[in-house]
Every structure is written in structure tokens, then in C-alpha cells.
Design an enzyme around this catalytic site. Structure first.
Site, short mmCIF file in Angstrom:
data_model
loop_
_atom_site.label_atom_id
_atom_site.label_comp_id
_atom_site.label_asym_id
_atom_site.label_seq_id
_atom_site.Cartn_x
_atom_site.Cartn_y
_atom_site.Cartn_z
N ASP A 1 -9.80 4.12 13.26
CA ASP A 1 -10.28 2.95 13.44
C ASP A 1 -9.14 2.30 14.18
O ASP A 1 -8.38 1.82 13.54
CB ASP A 1 -10.59 2.06 12.12
N TRP B 1 -8.28 -2.40 -0.24
CA TRP B 1 -8.94 -1.20 -0.88
C TRP B 1 -10.03 -1.49 -1.69
O TRP B 1 -10.83 -0.87 -2.26
CB TRP B 1 -8.05 -0.39 -1.78
N TYR C 1 -4.87 9.56 -1.51
CA TYR C 1 -3.70 9.99 -1.10
C TYR C 1 -2.30 9.79 -2.06
O TYR C 1 -1.95 10.90 -1.92
CB TYR C 1 -3.13 8.61 0.15
N GLU D 1 0.89 -1.14 -0.16
CA GLU D 1 0.25 -0.05 0.06
C GLU D 1 0.81 1.28 0.18
O GLU D 1 0.57 2.20 -0.81
CB GLU D 1 -0.91 -0.08 1.23
N ALA E 1 -15.81 -1.90 8.33
CA ALA E 1 -16.84 -0.85 8.33
C ALA E 1 -16.65 0.02 6.89
O ALA E 1 -15.69 0.55 6.85
CB ALA E 1 -17.11 -0.20 9.55
N CYS F 1 -8.21 9.63 5.87
CA CYS F 1 -8.42 9.69 7.17
C CYS F 1 -6.99 10.04 7.54
O CYS F 1 -7.08 10.99 8.89
CB CYS F 1 -8.43 8.09 7.55
N HIS G 1 -11.89 5.76 17.39
CA HIS G 1 -13.14 4.87 17.64
C HIS G 1 -12.79 3.22 17.47
O HIS G 1 -11.93 3.07 16.83
CB HIS G 1 -14.24 5.30 16.57
N ARG H 1 10.35 24.88 8.73
CA ARG H 1 9.07 24.52 9.33
C ARG H 1 7.64 24.08 8.35
O ARG H 1 6.72 24.34 8.49
CB ARG H 1 8.44 25.64 10.36
N ARG H 2 8.17 24.05 6.87
CA ARG H 2 7.14 24.00 6.03
C ARG H 2 7.23 22.33 5.26
O ARG H 2 7.19 22.03 3.99
CB ARG H 2 7.29 24.79 4.82
N ARG I 1 -7.71 12.60 11.17
CA ARG I 1 -8.98 12.99 11.54
C ARG I 1 -10.04 11.83 11.98
O ARG I 1 -10.78 12.01 12.88
CB ARG I 1 -9.75 13.72 10.48
N SER I 2 -9.86 10.55 11.66
CA SER I 2 -10.59 9.36 11.66
C SER I 2 -9.51 8.34 11.95
O SER I 2 -8.87 7.88 11.25
CB SER I 2 -11.52 9.24 10.91
#
Length: 269
Positions: A174, A83, A97, A61, A268, A149, A212, A129-130, A171-172
């Protein structure tokens, strides 16, 4: 027990008593918000040992991302199916991505290689810093079969000690199925970039937003918590390769991976 595995198992345990929330998939989750996971790579390569994590899928991946591809054909050529649930009938996923990492569409229609630019900066201006790469292209989110994600990552170089770290905003997360893959994938990316720029990989830091555990993963989580961890494995890279795009999956070797049996769980969608 490594500090990484201790922190991961502690997070699983917290989630088992966290509030129940409904979610987009309808499965239901137990959730937390705003969690940090800080992984010290001096302890070994962060691949969980309390269950078998399929390293081949992580490896191919990541190289699929590095190629900037959006079709699962490459993954299928290497028997990787992670995927499949999101691809359309032609195997397309939209500008996800790898496309954003390596071919972000510029203001004047040019393709911008974010990761390549970061590697050049690490060689020429390591105190910058970039040193960021973003996958969250707002204009193209509707075209993506699954919005990113892990949306952003930043490198931090310490030229005096020759150490390189990476921080990821996700952000998310699993936690049972996805997060172990994500941690190992970014650790491998850090190893590759550090190798190509003359640094030692140091820390992988995850800033996690919506954290989660799916309700249909709870029993597997309890089994995993009952197991005693092994020492972490190691990773070895081909010492004769020095440019990121010259590397292939065959140049990466996982060493001494001792683990408990796999714990299958439904994805899910």
C-alpha cells in the site's frame, strides 16, 4: 532532494496513471507489479518529509515485533492504534510477524528464534547466504488475522567495509499509507542489527510484488507530489547497548525531522 524521496514520489506519480484493479477490500486500486526500491542510508534515515510520518507508531510496532508478541496490549500501552482494525475482541492477531520472527514453531515443537540465529551468524559466519527471516508460515496463515505483507528479509554483510544491508520481499505494498512505514521500520531494524554486530547500515532494498495506490488516496497523493522535500532526518541509538533484546524504544532518537503536514487517509481493511 534525497534519492529515496525522489524514487518514492516517482512511484506515486506512476501509480496515478496505472491501470485500475479491483481488490479484496472493494475500494479499488491503481496497480503495478514487480517494482524495486533501493534506499541508500548514507543520505539519512528514510522517513518521508513531504508528509509527516508518525515515527512513534513505527518505533513501537517494531519493538512489538521484536518482543514476539501477538496481542495489541503493548501497542495500546504506548498509544499506538495501527493494528486495531484487525485485532479480535481480546486484542489478538494470531501468529503474525513477531511470533514468526522470534518463535517460529519447529518440527519437534520447539520455538525457533530466526532473528537471533541471524545475529549469531552475522558474528560468526558473516559471508553466509542464509541470513534470512521469514514471516510466511504457510501452515499458520489461516490463524493470522492479516497474512504478512512483508514476508521475507535477508541481510548481506560486507566484512571488508563493515557495511550491512537488508533486502525485503513485500508481496503487497500500500504505497501511500503502508510503504513509508515499512521502509522506515526495516531501516530501523537494520540500524539496530548493524549496531549490535559491529557494522554500518548501508542499503535497504525492497522487492515489491503487488504495488498499489487505493483510489481513495489519489487526492492525497497529488497533494504530496506538489510539495518540496526537506533533507532526511537522522537516527541515533544508545551507544551503551550491544544486544538486540536489551534495546528499548527509549534507546532510539529521531533527529532533525523536518516535514510537511500529515495527509490523513482511510485504511482499507
Amino acid at each position: 532532494m534525497s534519492r529515496y524521496e525522489r524514487a518514492y514520489l516517482s512511484l506515486l506519480e506512476r501509480l496515478l496513471s496505472a491501470p485500475v484493479r479491483m481488490d479484496r477490500t472493494g475500494v479499488g486500486t491503481r496497480g503495478l507489479f514487480g517494482v524495486q526500491l533501493d534506499v541508500d542510508l548514507s543520505e539519512g534515515f528514510p522517513l518521508l518529509t513531504t508528509k509527516k510520518v508518525h515515527f512513534k507508531s513505527i518505533l513501537f510496532e517494531l519493538f512489538w515485533f521484536l518482543r514476539g508478541e501477538t496481542n495489541i496490549r503493548y501497542l495500546h500501552e504506548h498509544q499506538v492504534t495501527i493494528w486495531d482494525e484487525w485485532a479480535d475482541e481480546a486484542g489478538e492477531l494470531g501468529p503474525i510477524y513477531g511470533y514468526q520472527w522470534r518463535r517460529w514453531p519447529g518440527y519437534k515443537g520447539e520455538a525457533y528464534d530466526q532473528l537471533g540465529a541471524v545475529i549469531r551468524s552475522l558474528r560468526e559466519n558473516p559471508y553466509s547466504r542464509r541470513l534470512l527471516v521469514s514471516a510466511w508460515n504457510v501452515a499458520q496463515l489461516p490463524e493470522m488475522k492479516l497474512p504478512p505483507c512483508h514476508v521475507l528479509f535477508q541481510f548481506y554483510a560486507e566484512p571488508d567495509s563493515q557495511r550491512l544491508s537488508i533486502q525485503v520481499y513485500q508481496r503487497s505494498a500500500d504505497v501511500f499509507l503502508g510503504l513509508p512505514f515499512n521502509v522506515a521500520s526495516y531501516a530501523l531494524l537494520l540500524h539496530l542489527v548493524a549496531h549490535c554486530t559491529g557494522y554500518t547500515p548501508h542499503r535497504v532494498v525492497f522487492a515489491l510484488g503487488d504495488v498499489h495506490l487505493y483510489r481513495n488516496h489519489e487526492e492525497q497523493a497529488r497533494i504530496q507530489l506538489s510539495r518540496t522535500p526537506y533533507p532526511l532526518p537522522q537516527i541515533a541509538l544508545n551507544p551503551f547497548k550491544r544486544e538486540l533484546d536489551d534495546f528499548t524504544p527509549e534507546d532510539v532518537t529521531l533527529l532533525n525531522y523536518q516535514h510537511h503536514p500529515a495527509l490523513p487517509a482511510p485504511v482499507a481493511v
